[in-house]
Design a protein around this motif. Structure first.
Motif: not given
Length: 216
Positions: A166-167, A183-192
């Motif tokens: 679900n990225v 959404t913010q958590a996914l953005r953070h994970t993707n960037a990390r």
């Protein structure tokens, strides 16, 4: 370079040109669909086929899953494990995982799958901080994705593969006015993941987006 957008007919063509679908998985998908809107949490058939294929290609013996739901992805991962392999899967719902247990039993894979009910972060915290897993799949509550990633990665062996579902989040990750916590958590994970020197990663536009991250 442009990519091909999948119309309904092209998506059907894609599924028709994978290996033949498994009737048991189709039955599980149909029973899950009858649950209503919550059935959207189930992974797509091509994702399931990819999970099985990746596990087989790696010769995976130990696998970890965060988010069991009704057991579709668990079945796919367990089928790809080597003889004697074991999948540890985590979920909080006794109701949904009861369906999973039935299908694991019917598939003859119940002995390969260990279900631990309870918050996944608590289950992970109780595991030794040792790099023992060959393959891990994260597909649970999105707000906890950053924490799941940091808890799972150290327990993955060098060369092991982490898959994060679900990225793309129906495109919301690239929509500036989408500021909800998931959404913010996914953005953070993707960037990390993209910036993490511990892994090499690729994000694939399969279903709702799937990131593959190999631990260095």
């Amino acid at each position: 370079m442009k990519y091909t957008r999948l119309s309904d007919s092209l998506y059907a063509y894609l599924l028709d040109h994978c290996s033949p679908r498994d009737p048991l998985l189709d039955e599980l998908a149909a029973e899950t669909s009858a649950l209503g809107e919550v059935s959207a949490m189930q992974i797509a058939p091509e994702q399931g086929a990819l999970l099985t294929l990746l596990a087989r290609l790696m010769g995976a013996t130990r696998a970890l899953e965060i988010g069991t739901f009704t057991g579709y992805s668990s079945l796919c991962i367990a089928r790809g494990l080597r003889e004697g392999g074991q999948l540890l899967t985590c979920d909080v719902s006794a109701e949904w995982t009861a369906m999973a247990r039935r299908y694991w039993q019917r598939a003859g894979l119940a002995d390969r799958i260990e279900l631990r009910l309870g918050p996944a972060l608590e289950t992970l915290a109780a595991l030794p901080m040792e790099p023992v897993f060959d393959l891990a799949f994260i597909d649970a509550d999105k707000i906890s994705y950053p924490a799941y990633y940091e808890a799972v990665l150290p327990r993955l062996r060098p060369g092991g593969l982490l898959l994060v579902d679900n990225v793309l989040w129906s495109g919301r990750v690239a929509t500036q006015d989408a500021t909800d916590p998931a959404t913010q958590a996914l953005r953070h994970t993707n960037a990390r993941i993209a910036a993490d020197p511990r892994v090499e990663a690729v994000m694939l536009p399969i279903a709702d987006g799937l990131t593959l991250a190999r631990r260095r």
